[in-house]
Design a protein around this motif. Structure first.
Motif, PDB file in Angstrom:
ATOM      1  N   ALA A   1      13.882   2.984  -6.399  1.00 54.89           N
ATOM      2  CA  ALA A   1      14.702   2.390  -5.338  1.00 54.89           C
ATOM      3  C   ALA A   1      14.350   3.009  -3.978  1.00 54.89           C
ATOM      4  CB  ALA A   1      16.181   2.608  -5.639  1.00 54.89           C
ATOM      5  N   GLY A   2      14.213   4.348  -3.950  1.00 51.33           N
ATOM      6  CA  GLY A   2      13.893   5.018  -2.691  1.00 51.33           C
ATOM      7  C   GLY A   2      12.538   4.598  -2.161  1.00 51.33           C
ATOM      8  N   ALA A   3      11.535   4.553  -3.051  1.00 50.28           N
ATOM      9  CA  ALA A   3      10.190   4.186  -2.619  1.00 50.28           C
ATOM     10  C   ALA A   3      10.163   2.775  -2.059  1.00 50.28           C
ATOM     11  CB  ALA A   3       9.224   4.307  -3.797  1.00 50.28           C
ATOM     12  N   LEU A   4      10.886   1.888  -2.743  1.00 53.18           N
ATOM     13  CA  LEU A   4      10.937   0.492  -2.307  1.00 53.18           C
ATOM     14  C   LEU A   4      11.495   0.362  -0.894  1.00 53.18           C
ATOM     15  CD1 LEU A   4      12.125  -1.671  -5.271  1.00 53.18           C
ATOM     16  CD2 LEU A   4      10.795  -2.469  -3.319  1.00 53.18           C
ATOM     17  N   TRP A   5      12.624   1.018  -0.672  1.00 56.41           N
ATOM     18  CA  TRP A   5      13.273   0.871   0.629  1.00 56.41           C
ATOM     19  C   TRP A   5      12.456   1.522   1.740  1.00 56.41           C
ATOM     20  CZ3 TRP A   5      16.445  -2.491   2.327  1.00 56.41           C
ATOM     21  CH2 TRP A   5      17.283  -3.141   1.436  1.00 56.41           C
ATOM     22  N   LEU A   6      11.844   2.649   1.431  1.00 54.78           N
ATOM     23  CA  LEU A   6      11.043   3.288   2.479  1.00 54.78           C
ATOM     24  C   LEU A   6       9.814   2.449   2.817  1.00 54.78           C
ATOM     25  CD1 LEU A   6      11.281   7.106   1.778  1.00 54.78           C
ATOM     26  CD2 LEU A   6      12.440   5.716   3.479  1.00 54.78           C
ATOM     27  N   SER A   7       9.184   1.862   1.789  1.00 53.18           N
ATOM     28  CA  SER A   7       8.031   0.991   2.062  1.00 53.18           C
ATOM     29  C   SER A   7       8.455  -0.173   2.946  1.00 53.18           C
ATOM     30  CB  SER A   7       7.450   0.446   0.764  1.00 53.18           C
ATOM     31  OG  SER A   7       7.242   1.473  -0.150  1.00 53.18           O
ATOM     32  N   ALA A   8       9.599  -0.771   2.596  1.00 53.60           N
ATOM     33  CA  ALA A   8      10.090  -1.902   3.398  1.00 53.60           C
ATOM     34  C   ALA A   8      10.352  -1.466   4.830  1.00 53.60           C
ATOM     35  CB  ALA A   8      11.352  -2.472   2.763  1.00 53.60           C
ATOM     36  N   LEU A   9      10.909  -0.274   4.977  1.00 54.81           N
ATOM     37  CA  LEU A   9      11.232   0.230   6.314  1.00 54.81           C
ATOM     38  C   LEU A   9       9.968   0.433   7.152  1.00 54.81           C
ATOM     39  CD1 LEU A   9      13.312   1.372   8.263  1.00 54.81           C
ATOM     40  CD2 LEU A   9      13.054   3.577   7.165  1.00 54.81           C
ATOM     41  N   PHE A  10       8.979   1.118   6.580  1.00 55.80           N
ATOM     42  CA  PHE A  10       7.762   1.397   7.347  1.00 55.80           C
ATOM     43  C   PHE A  10       7.037   0.114   7.727  1.00 55.80           C
ATOM     44  CE2 PHE A  10       7.760   5.710   5.137  1.00 55.80           C
ATOM     45  CZ  PHE A  10       8.388   6.295   6.212  1.00 55.80           C
ATOM     46  N   ALA A  11       6.976  -0.828   6.779  1.00 52.84           N
ATOM     47  CA  ALA A  11       6.301  -2.087   7.089  1.00 52.84           C
ATOM     48  C   ALA A  11       7.121  -2.891   8.094  1.00 52.84           C
ATOM     49  CB  ALA A  11       6.078  -2.886   5.810  1.00 52.84           C
ATOM     50  N   GLY A  12       8.459  -2.833   7.950  1.00 52.07           N
ATOM     51  CA  GLY A  12       9.318  -3.605   8.831  1.00 52.07           C
ATOM     52  C   GLY A  12       9.167  -3.201  10.289  1.00 52.07           C
ATOM     53  N   VAL A  13       8.993  -1.915  10.526  1.00 52.02           N
ATOM     54  CA  VAL A  13       8.862  -1.419  11.900  1.00 52.02           C
ATOM     55  C   VAL A  13       7.744  -2.146  12.638  1.00 52.02           C
ATOM     56  CG1 VAL A  13       8.199   0.578  13.247  1.00 52.02           C
ATOM     57  CG2 VAL A  13       9.883   0.803  11.474  1.00 52.02           C
ATOM     58  N   LEU A  14       6.648  -2.402  11.914  1.00 52.64           N
ATOM     59  CA  LEU A  14       5.539  -3.121  12.555  1.00 52.64           C
ATOM     60  C   LEU A  14       5.965  -4.534  12.925  1.00 52.64           C
ATOM     61  CD1 LEU A  14       2.500  -2.022  10.417  1.00 52.64           C
ATOM     62  CD2 LEU A  14       3.381  -1.069  12.518  1.00 52.64           C
ATOM     63  N   ALA A  15       6.730  -5.156  12.024  1.00 51.64           N
ATOM     64  CA  ALA A  15       7.152  -6.539  12.271  1.00 51.64           C
ATOM     65  C   ALA A  15       8.022  -6.634  13.516  1.00 51.64           C
ATOM     66  CB  ALA A  15       7.905  -7.066  11.057  1.00 51.64           C
ATOM     67  N   PHE A  16       8.891  -5.655  13.726  1.00 52.73           N
ATOM     68  CA  PHE A  16       9.817  -5.753  14.854  1.00 52.73           C
ATOM     69  C   PHE A  16       9.082  -5.678  16.189  1.00 52.73           C
ATOM     70  CE2 PHE A  16      12.617  -3.540  11.609  1.00 52.73           C
ATOM     71  CZ  PHE A  16      13.073  -4.737  11.119  1.00 52.73           C
TER      72      PHE A  16
ATOM     73  N   THR B   1       0.837  -1.215   0.000  1.00 52.75           N
ATOM     74  CA  THR B   1       0.000   0.000   0.000  1.00 52.75           C
ATOM     75  C   THR B   1       0.867   1.259   0.000  1.00 52.75           C
ATOM     76  OG1 THR B   1      -1.599  -1.233   1.300  1.00 52.75           O
ATOM     77  CG2 THR B   1      -1.901   1.143   1.174  1.00 52.75           C
ATOM     78  N   ILE B   2       1.900   1.256   0.840  1.00 54.76           N
ATOM     79  CA  ILE B   2       2.782   2.436   0.887  1.00 54.76           C
ATOM     80  C   ILE B   2       3.433   2.657  -0.466  1.00 54.76           C
ATOM     81  CG2 ILE B   2       4.844   3.399   1.968  1.00 54.76           C
ATOM     82  CD1 ILE B   2       4.093   1.856   4.494  1.00 54.76           C
ATOM     83  N   LEU B   3       3.815   1.546  -1.099  1.00 54.77           N
ATOM     84  CA  LEU B   3       4.424   1.623  -2.433  1.00 54.77           C
ATOM     85  C   LEU B   3       3.461   2.294  -3.417  1.00 54.77           C
ATOM     86  CD1 LEU B   3       7.169   0.665  -3.244  1.00 54.77           C
ATOM     87  CD2 LEU B   3       6.178  -1.488  -3.995  1.00 54.77           C
TER      88      LEU B   3
END
Lengths: 228, 242, 236, 52
Positions: free
Chosen positions: A58-73, A37-39
């Motif tokens: 590339a920037g959008a991809l990494w930021l999406s991964a980062l925001f989603a990852g925070v929830l996982a942690f 969704t963020i993507l």
């Protein structure tokens, strides 16, 4: 002997976290869905121009991964906090870093899988053509993901047990991840356009050094964080 | 004046603990010999659970010393943890794992074989029929029984039990008492937080009452503990107090 | 008899106010000195004078964060509470000087570059460092238990300090791989004299600030320890 | 250019001094509050013996 005990404990924690996560599919699915969704939202923000999209992919991809990852942690510790399981976990003898490494392995698989989905969607949405040097690109993604997971798992051990965990984790984590983001985004960007300037190599080295330094540092510091 | 190691099973010297500005424990001193089973009584908020968590290495005392078999709970955590069986107020289980998997996790963490012994422990606590069911569907009483099975795996010399009878039915209470008594007869010590004495009748040697963060009272249990023959008990006590 | 929490003593009111007045006077003196001795720059006019506060502020900020690193490590090693309090005081003062560095950088940037902010390597890494230590202070504000607060913030402080060179490197590459490197133009000797004099005065001010914040933290903790002693009713 | 530069230089030094003096006042107030609390609890000035 003691080392084999540690390996067994690491396996136990990784197995337990992954089994729990696999059974409550909702967790993974919603985190991956959020990444996608963020993507999509980045796509709207960057406009329909194909070239602009490709440049920002590339920037959008990494930021999406980062925001989603925070929830996982934070989720990774949620399991321990729900019915006081952390009390029991801390009761087992043995060094504390095994807990960290076990969770690190589980989170790496979790985030890695999510990253694959986000990348696949990102390639389609942002009209990216896969470069010839795709194995290097894969390496960049792996190294970047490790950096993300190492610090995310470490800081979540604190944030998830404090007041205001939703805000504290990103507040602590994001500034620390600036080198990872810069390196991963720059390297992916360079590789996507064929790495004419030969700059990806330097970034990959930086990513590797970052991962190594912070893996060792967090391994050492985890005991101080989890024991209180 | 530290007593020689392993003379006492559980010992507290002036243990105090503060949360924020509030002093929950204000200097608790107590001693349990090997083989002794002691009930810890007191009103809500008197500090019973905090004391138990300090012995369980989960909280560090703000002041004072707590020892398990002569090992300082704040410093020699590993040595203390290998002696302890801690049953918290919450069962501390993983809801998405089955009963057997929860035990398997515990066994792996303890370095024990994960085979028939797990099923035997589950049978013993009366969960033989739900071995492969997920904990999420268990009643509170079943969860407590499962936590008890996990406790049994550890063969601990010191039991720390926080209101172990809550949510248990009559058979569960009898089972709990059987396990506590067994541990005591084998020379282990048990500290049992209680909010009523009735279920523990015939189990305790002594009761200690905590009031306002201090030991207010220590007296023999109203119903004396049922013991096996003295010779056995002496032998077991000597073995435990090695 | 052991005590898990080492005690902290309330420092007696000493001559630190005098020290504070002296360091303020030193700051005034060095600023006047540098103002009088520096000729206007050919390109920049009087703008160069901002560097007399901007650059020393940045140096002092690094000194503060070095103190945070050293005392965080010492706290984890020895477990003495006063080390934690000193690290926290240094982090707060460091964040203040960090913020000052950023604002002065922007005030310099507007006339020099025509914009308030450029993604220059120095400014950007200073900003990242600022965010790291805002996180450090936020963590301290969100955790009550002193032991937990100490150990957690020590870990955050150590990792943050570890990150400084990596951030610096990555931001520099990020800029220089695409554009000309931004480096300070060579400056006349007289500028450096003024710069170091101001740095010295700033160091005094920093020492005063850290000491005051540390004193306050120690007094608060000592008051809490005293109420502990009262609560224990003389039970030592 | 000259004239406008003076404005920036003045602003820079003003910011510096506001921050330094402001933080000094803040630190002073915080310390006084801490000492008042200490006196309230112990009944004597900080540093007068009886370290716990």
């Amino acid at each position: 002997m003691a080392f084999r005990d540690d390996v067994r404990r690491i396996r136990a924690i990784a197995w337990k976290d992954l089994t729990t996560e696999r059974r409550s599919k909702a967790g993974f699915n919603s985190v991956a869905a959020l990444g996608v969704t963020i993507l999509v939202l980045f796509g709207f923000a960057l406009g329909p121009d194909a070239q602009a999209l490709r440049d920002a992919a590339a920037g959008a991809l990494w930021l999406s991964a980062l925001f989603a990852g925070v929830l996982a942690f934070n989720r990774s510790y949620q399991v321990e906090l729900e019915s006081g399981a952390l009390d029991q976990l801390l009761q087992y003898p043995g060094p504390r870093w095994v807990i960290y490494v076990g969770k690190l392995i589980a989170n790496s698989l979790f985030v890695g899988l999510m990253l694959i989905i986000v990348i696949a969607v990102g390639i389609a949405l942002f009209q990216v053509s896969i470069p010839a040097a795709w194995p290097s690109l894969l390496g960049v993604f792996a190294l970047g993901a490790v950096g993300l997971v190492v610090l995310g798992t470490f800081y979540a051990a604190m944030a998830s047990r404090s007041r205001a965990r939703e805000v504290l984790l990103p507040l602590l984590l994001f500034p620390m991840l600036v080198p990872v983001l810069l390196a991963a985004i720059s390297a992916s960007k360079a590789l996507l356009v064929g790495d004419m300037m030969h700059e990806a190599g330097a970034w990959i080295k930086l990513l590797g050094a970052y991962d190594l330094i912070f893996f060792v540092a967090t391994l050492w510091a985890f005991e101080y964080v989890i024991e209180v | 004046m530290v007593t020689s190691k392993s003379e006492l099973a559980i010992e507290a010297q002036g243990v105090a603990r503060r949360f924020g500005a509030r002093w929950v424990l204000r200097g608790v001193s107590l001693q349990l010999e090997p083989g002794e089973i002691v009930g810890l009584l007191g009103a809500n908020g008197s500090g019973k659970t905090t004391l138990l968590r300090i012995f369980g290495t989960l909280l560090k005392p703000t002041a004072g010393t707590a020892l398990i078999y002569g090992h300082d709970v704040a410093r020699e955590t590993d040595a203390v943890r290998s002696e302890l069986g801690f049953l918290a107020h919450t069962p501390g289980l993983y809801d998405d794992l089955t009963a057997r998997e929860n035990l398997k996790f515990g066994a792996m963490m303890l370095g024990l074989p994960a085979g028939n012994n797990l099923d035997a422990a589950l049978e013993r606590v009366g969960l033989g029929h739900v071995i492969n069911e997920r904990v999420r569907g268990f009643s509170a009483g079943m969860q407590r029984r499962l936590a008890l099975a996990r406790l049994l795996l550890r063969h601990a010399r010191v039991l720390l039990l926080d209101e172990p009878y809550s949510n248990l039915d009559t058979a569960g209470i009898a089972l709990m008492n059987e396990i506590i008594t067994e541990a005591g007869n084998a020379g282990g010590a048990a500290l049992v937080v209680l909010h009523e004495l009735a279920p523990a009748a015939g189990v305790l040697d002594r009761t200690i009452t905590i009031e306002n963060g201090r030991v207010a009272d220590s007296r023999p249990a109203p119903v004396p503990r049922l013991r096996p023959r003295t010779a056995e008990r002496a032998a077991a006590g000597a073995g435990g107090g090695r | 008899m052991t005590t898990a929490a080492p005690t902290v003593e309330a420092p007696r009111p000493a001559r630190w106010p005098v020290f504070g007045a002296v360091s303020l006077a030193a700051l005034v003196a060095t600023q006047v000195f540098s103002f009088l001795t520096s000729p206007p720059d050919q390109n920049m006019g009087q703008l160069e004078k901002i560097l007399y506060v901007h650059v020393p502020a940045a140096w002092v900020m690094f000194v503060c964060f070095a103190i945070v690193l050293v005392y965080s490590l010492r706290f984890l090693w020895k477990g003495r509470e006063d080390d934690d309090l000193l690290a926290a005081a240094a982090a707060e003062v460091g964040a203040i000087f960090n913020g000052l560095t950023l604002v002065l950088g922007m005030i310099w940037g507007k006339p020099a570059w025509g914009v308030w902010w450029v993604w220059d390597a120095r400014l950007t890494s200073t900003l990242v460092l600022f965010l790291v230590f805002v996180g450090y202070l936020a963590l301290r504000a969100f955790v009550e238990d002193p032991q937990r607060r100490g150990q957690w913030s020590a870990a955050v402080g150590i990792l943050g300090a570890l990150n400084v060179p990596i951030v610096w490197m990555s931001v520099t590459w990020w800029r220089t791989l695409h554009q000309m490197p931004s480096s300070m133009r060579s400056m006349a000797k007289i500028y450096w004299v003024g710069m170091f004099a101001n740095f010295g005065a700033f160091l005094l001010v920093m020492a005063y600030f850290i000491r005051r914040r540390y004193d306050a933290a120690c007094t608060v903790r000592a008051a809490e320890h005293a109420s502990q002693a009262a609560a224990l009713g003389g039970l030592d | 250019m000259e004239a406008s530069n003076w404005a920036y230089v003045t602003a820079a030094y003003a910011v510096t001094w506001v921050l330094v003096l402001g933080y000094m006042a803040y630190a002073r107030r915080a310390l006084q509050r801490a000492r008042a609390e200490y006196r309230r609890v112990t009944g004597h000035e900080p540093g007068e013996g009886d370290a716990v």
